[in-house]
Design a protein around this motif. Structure first.
Motif, mmCIF file in Angstrom:
data_model
loop_
_atom_site.group_PDB
_atom_site.id
_atom_site.type_symbol
_atom_site.label_atom_id
_atom_site.label_comp_id
_atom_site.label_asym_id
_atom_site.label_seq_id
_atom_site.Cartn_x
_atom_site.Cartn_y
_atom_site.Cartn_z
ATOM 1 N N ALA A 54 -29.477 27.007 -35.798
ATOM 2 C CA ALA A 54 -28.633 26.189 -34.773
ATOM 3 C C ALA A 54 -29.430 25.096 -34.456
ATOM 4 C CB ALA A 54 -28.441 27.312 -33.475
ATOM 5 N N MET A 55 -28.707 23.892 -34.109
ATOM 6 C CA MET A 55 -29.235 22.714 -33.663
ATOM 7 C C MET A 55 -28.509 22.501 -32.240
ATOM 8 S SD MET A 55 -31.597 20.984 -35.709
ATOM 9 C CE MET A 55 -31.122 19.098 -35.154
ATOM 10 N N ILE A 56 -29.142 22.131 -31.187
ATOM 11 C CA ILE A 56 -28.780 21.833 -29.825
ATOM 12 C C ILE A 56 -29.074 20.254 -29.776
ATOM 13 C CG2 ILE A 56 -28.759 22.562 -27.584
ATOM 14 C CD1 ILE A 56 -29.349 25.326 -28.541
ATOM 15 N N SER A 57 -28.439 19.651 -29.385
ATOM 16 C CA SER A 57 -28.718 18.326 -28.856
ATOM 17 C C SER A 57 -28.367 18.008 -27.384
ATOM 18 C CB SER A 57 -27.918 17.254 -29.661
ATOM 19 O OG SER A 57 -28.334 15.815 -29.330
ATOM 20 N N TYR A 58 -29.285 17.435 -26.691
ATOM 21 C CA TYR A 58 -28.977 17.676 -25.099
ATOM 22 C C TYR A 58 -29.351 16.252 -24.625
ATOM 23 C CZ TYR A 58 -33.984 18.360 -25.024
ATOM 24 O OH TYR A 58 -35.307 18.309 -25.335
ATOM 25 N N HIS A 59 -28.911 15.781 -23.488
ATOM 26 C CA HIS A 59 -29.580 14.697 -22.658
ATOM 27 C C HIS A 59 -29.318 15.075 -21.252
ATOM 28 C CE1 HIS A 59 -29.240 10.017 -22.058
ATOM 29 N NE2 HIS A 59 -30.378 10.477 -21.505
ATOM 30 N N LEU A 60 -30.573 15.507 -20.524
ATOM 31 C CA LEU A 60 -30.455 15.761 -19.109
ATOM 32 C C LEU A 60 -30.313 14.455 -18.071
ATOM 33 C CD1 LEU A 60 -32.950 18.882 -19.385
ATOM 34 C CD2 LEU A 60 -30.416 18.792 -19.907
ATOM 35 N N VAL A 61 -29.970 14.763 -17.026
ATOM 36 C CA VAL A 61 -29.925 13.849 -16.060
ATOM 37 C C VAL A 61 -31.268 12.822 -15.754
ATOM 38 C CG1 VAL A 61 -30.444 15.193 -14.012
ATOM 39 C CG2 VAL A 61 -28.808 13.194 -13.610
ATOM 40 N N LEU A 91 -28.263 28.453 -23.510
ATOM 41 C CA LEU A 91 -27.800 27.914 -24.837
ATOM 42 C C LEU A 91 -28.927 28.449 -26.115
ATOM 43 C CD1 LEU A 91 -26.352 24.665 -24.314
ATOM 44 C CD2 LEU A 91 -25.205 26.774 -24.759
ATOM 45 N N VAL A 92 -30.090 28.248 -25.785
ATOM 46 C CA VAL A 92 -31.012 28.484 -26.451
ATOM 47 C C VAL A 92 -31.331 30.105 -26.817
ATOM 48 C CG1 VAL A 92 -33.740 28.649 -27.043
ATOM 49 C CG2 VAL A 92 -32.523 26.591 -26.455
ATOM 50 N N ASP A 93 -31.272 30.542 -25.735
ATOM 51 C CA ASP A 93 -31.367 32.165 -25.869
ATOM 52 C C ASP A 93 -30.199 32.907 -26.462
ATOM 53 O OD1 ASP A 93 -33.736 32.002 -24.383
ATOM 54 O OD2 ASP A 93 -32.830 32.397 -22.587
ATOM 55 N N ALA A 104 -33.907 22.455 -30.445
ATOM 56 C CA ALA A 104 -33.180 21.997 -29.502
ATOM 57 C C ALA A 104 -33.958 20.404 -29.367
ATOM 58 C CB ALA A 104 -33.653 22.507 -27.978
ATOM 59 N N VAL A 105 -33.068 19.474 -29.494
ATOM 60 C CA VAL A 105 -33.770 18.260 -29.670
ATOM 61 C C VAL A 105 -32.605 17.143 -28.594
ATOM 62 C CG1 VAL A 105 -34.086 18.325 -31.883
ATOM 63 C CG2 VAL A 105 -31.925 17.398 -31.277
ATOM 64 N N GLY A 106 -33.717 16.246 -27.939
ATOM 65 C CA GLY A 106 -32.966 15.513 -26.952
ATOM 66 C C GLY A 106 -33.916 14.985 -26.029
ATOM 67 N N ASP A 107 -33.380 14.231 -25.013
ATOM 68 C CA ASP A 107 -33.899 13.538 -23.981
ATOM 69 C C ASP A 107 -33.618 14.429 -22.578
ATOM 70 O OD1 ASP A 107 -34.592 11.693 -22.073
ATOM 71 O OD2 ASP A 107 -33.311 10.224 -22.347
ATOM 72 N N ALA A 108 -34.828 14.961 -22.380
ATOM 73 C CA ALA A 108 -34.948 15.640 -21.137
ATOM 74 C C ALA A 108 -35.239 14.916 -19.803
ATOM 75 C CB ALA A 108 -36.157 16.715 -21.173
ATOM 76 N N ARG A 135 -44.283 8.035 -21.458
ATOM 77 C CA ARG A 135 -43.867 9.246 -21.356
ATOM 78 C C ARG A 135 -43.238 9.902 -22.398
ATOM 79 N NH1 ARG A 135 -39.653 8.419 -17.152
ATOM 80 N NH2 ARG A 135 -39.702 10.834 -16.985
ATOM 81 N N ARG A 136 -43.438 11.084 -22.667
ATOM 82 C CA ARG A 136 -42.740 11.718 -23.738
ATOM 83 C C ARG A 136 -41.505 12.853 -23.305
ATOM 84 N NH1 ARG A 136 -48.108 13.922 -27.033
ATOM 85 N NH2 ARG A 136 -48.500 11.889 -28.167
ATOM 86 N N ILE A 137 -40.534 11.961 -22.887
ATOM 87 C CA ILE A 137 -39.406 12.530 -22.363
ATOM 88 C C ILE A 137 -38.459 12.972 -23.452
ATOM 89 C CG2 ILE A 137 -39.712 11.418 -20.105
ATOM 90 C CD1 ILE A 137 -37.398 9.534 -20.924
ATOM 91 N N ASP A 138 -38.566 12.496 -24.742
ATOM 92 C CA ASP A 138 -37.689 13.264 -25.852
ATOM 93 C C ASP A 138 -38.740 13.969 -26.564
ATOM 94 O OD1 ASP A 138 -35.296 10.950 -25.548
ATOM 95 O OD2 ASP A 138 -37.296 9.724 -25.572
ATOM 96 N N ASP A 139 -37.907 15.043 -26.997
ATOM 97 C CA ASP A 139 -38.723 16.212 -27.728
ATOM 98 C C ASP A 139 -37.648 16.749 -28.849
ATOM 99 O OD1 ASP A 139 -40.730 18.247 -28.330
ATOM 100 O OD2 ASP A 139 -40.956 18.217 -25.994
ATOM 101 N N VAL A 140 -38.463 17.524 -29.801
ATOM 102 C CA VAL A 140 -37.876 18.327 -30.941
ATOM 103 C C VAL A 140 -38.618 19.772 -30.710
ATOM 104 C CG1 VAL A 140 -37.399 18.710 -33.240
ATOM 105 C CG2 VAL A 140 -37.581 16.277 -32.478
ATOM 106 N N PHE A 141 -37.812 20.558 -30.012
ATOM 107 C CA PHE A 141 -38.229 21.991 -29.814
ATOM 108 C C PHE A 141 -38.010 22.748 -31.019
ATOM 109 C CE2 PHE A 141 -37.875 20.498 -25.475
ATOM 110 C CZ PHE A 141 -39.104 20.955 -24.926
ATOM 111 N N GLY A 142 -38.758 23.829 -31.361
ATOM 112 C CA GLY A 142 -38.476 24.580 -32.639
ATOM 113 C C GLY A 142 -39.413 25.831 -32.870
ATOM 114 N N PRO A 143 -39.201 26.578 -34.007
ATOM 115 C CA PRO A 143 -40.129 27.574 -33.973
ATOM 116 C C PRO A 143 -41.578 27.130 -34.592
ATOM 117 C CG PRO A 143 -38.481 27.190 -35.826
ATOM 118 C CD PRO A 143 -38.335 26.197 -35.008
ATOM 119 N N GLY A 144 -42.349 27.569 -33.721
ATOM 120 C CA GLY A 144 -43.831 27.255 -33.932
ATOM 121 C C GLY A 144 -43.892 25.736 -34.024
#
Length: 174
Positions: A54-61, A91-93, A104-108, A135-144
């Motif tokens: 599952a790939m979740i792309s997000y962009h938070l306020v 969503l991740v859970d 989960a990839v995107g701009d937090a 700033r590292r406001i963009d990220d690629v979260f994943g397993p490990g």
């Protein structure tokens, strides 16, 4: 949200509301309103490994962080960001509960944001600059942890993130 067609077969796609339109406490928003925020969710069958991804792309306020912390002068915006982050976590859970490998990839718009049960690509990579200035406001979260992280210059005001994980596949970036 997309994936390499030679490796992944799409089995589902959708969008989830992270935050509805709402009043802003930022003076530059038209009509004093924040637009809605959505996450795109793509689910794929991996053709090489017996797994569903599952790939979740997000962009938070944006505009919620100053000097490493939430801004005290924008409580409405901070509350919105926290609710969007909570919805992203749900969503991740939900995807993990379906026994899927989740990214989960995107701009937090928040340097140092955490997503429980996933690992930031920045963990173990303290050098290399930021995605938006320092700033590292963009990220690629994943397993490990990621084995490598590369920043790519794009026409955006953010640099894109390319992270690789131990299974050898490059993970899409923010």
């Amino acid at each position: 949200v997309g994936a390499r067609a030679d490796r992944f077969e799409q089995v589902a796609a959708g969008a989830a509301l992270l935050g509805p339109p709402g009043f802003a406490d930022k003076p530059d928003r038209p009509l004093g309103l924040e637009p809605p925020r959505y996450a795109a969710v793509g689910v794929y069958r991996d053709r090489y490994v017996d797994r569903t991804v599952a790939m979740i792309s997000y962009h938070l306020v944006p505009g919620v962080q100053s000097l490493g912390s939430y801004r005290h002068d924008r409580p409405r915006l901070v509350g919105r960001h926290q609710r969007e982050h909570d919805r992203l976590q749900r969503l991740v859970d939900d995807q993990l509960a379906r026994d899927r490998v989740v990214y989960a990839v995107g701009d937090a718009n928040f340097d140092g944001l955490a997503v429980e049960r996933l690992t930031s690509c920045w963990q173990g990579h303290p050098d290399g600059g930021g995605t938006h200035h320092r700033r590292r406001i963009d990220d690629v979260f994943g397993p490990g942890p990621a084995t490598s992280v590369e920043l790519l210059t794009t026409p955006s005001d953010h640099r894109a993130v390319l992270a690789a994980r131990p299974d050898g596949a490059a993970d899409g970036g923010a």
